[in-house]
Motif scaffolding. Structure first.
Motif, mmCIF file in Angstrom:
data_model
loop_
_atom_site.group_PDB
_atom_site.id
_atom_site.type_symbol
_atom_site.label_atom_id
_atom_site.label_comp_id
_atom_site.label_asym_id
_atom_site.label_seq_id
_atom_site.Cartn_x
_atom_site.Cartn_y
_atom_site.Cartn_z
ATOM 1 N N PRO A 226 56.902 1.923 79.029
ATOM 2 C CA PRO A 226 56.490 2.671 77.835
ATOM 3 C C PRO A 226 55.435 1.956 77.003
ATOM 4 O O PRO A 226 54.757 2.585 76.199
ATOM 5 C CB PRO A 226 57.798 2.835 77.057
ATOM 6 N N ARG B 227 52.268 4.212 81.986
ATOM 7 C CA ARG B 227 53.167 4.477 80.855
ATOM 8 C C ARG B 227 54.506 5.052 81.319
ATOM 9 O O ARG B 227 55.536 4.824 80.697
ATOM 10 C CB ARG B 227 52.502 5.421 79.844
ATOM 11 N N THR C 244 45.356 3.711 78.945
ATOM 12 C CA THR C 244 46.532 3.518 79.788
ATOM 13 C C THR C 244 46.763 4.751 80.655
ATOM 14 O O THR C 244 47.016 5.839 80.136
ATOM 15 C CB THR C 244 47.782 3.269 78.924
ATOM 16 N N GLY D 104 52.887 0.520 78.408
ATOM 17 C CA GLY D 104 51.634 0.703 79.138
ATOM 18 C C GLY D 104 51.065 -0.562 79.729
ATOM 19 O O GLY D 104 49.859 -0.652 79.961
#
Length: 200
Positions: free
Chosen positions: A49, A45, A40, A51
């Motif tokens: 969060p 990200r 990722t 990804g």
């Protein structure tokens, strides 16, 4: 606004098709990325969060992620009317059905692309296809009235799911025994929004 995207993703295609249908293509900058479940990029990200793509980076608030959230936001922003109140729950269920097809179909790809050959589970792959097949049968037998109605987000999502099956799983021949769905898709895929967002 910026859309974190990869052109091969059916979830990204949903968002892009909506942008075409609602006249917002020129209002969103595209940020192409390369990502997999095991790799990722930091910019992905930072926006999501978990990804995953797509993610919509806004100028006036936190980034939005999950294609259904982004689509609802952009439809509202562009006053597209693709989630009409009188059929909202049907449209959301149709969109969820399409997303389920995409989820399973993408997992099939990742099973072979990401895992070492000796760890690939054919049972897992076939189980995912079973989910796809069941959802396709439901579309053929229960959802054709909704698919043939006025343009809505459920239709766009289904078309993107079917396009992904053609793109990654053409040998599975999803059209077999599903003539009504095949006929519908042949017409819907001629929309400019679908041609402009074809996966590559």
């Amino acid at each position: 606004m910026k859309l974190v995207y990869a052109s091969a993703s059916p979830f990204v295609r949903k968002v892009m098709a909506l942008m075409y249908e609602t006249g917002q293509v020129d209002q969103v900058e595209l940020m192409p990325v390369m990502t997999t479940p095991v790799s990722t990029p930091p910019e992905v990200r930072a926006a999501n969060p978990m990804g995953k793509i797509p993610a919509l980076i806004r100028d006036d608030g936190p980034a939005l992620y999950d294609s259904r959230v982004i689509c609802r936001y952009l439809d509202d922003r562009g006053k597209g009317g693709l989630y009409p109140d009188d059929t909202l729950w049907e449209i959301l269920t149709l969109e969820a059905t399409a997303d389920g097809i995409m989820d399973a179909a993408v997992l099939m790809v990742y099973e072979r692309r990401v895992r070492p050959d000796h760890l690939v589970s054919e049972d897992w792959v076939e189980a995912q296809w079973g989910k796809v097949s069941g959802a396709l049968d439901a579309l053929e037998t229960r959802w054709m009235d909704s698919l043939n109605g006025p343009l809505n987000m459920g239709q766009i999502a289904v078309a993107c799911a079917l396009g992904y099956l053609d793109f990654r799983h053409d040998a599975r021949n999803w059209r077999a025994g599903r003539g009504a769905l095949d006929d519908w898709y042949a017409v819907f895929s001629e929309r400019e929004s679908m041609k402009a967002t074809a996966p590559a």
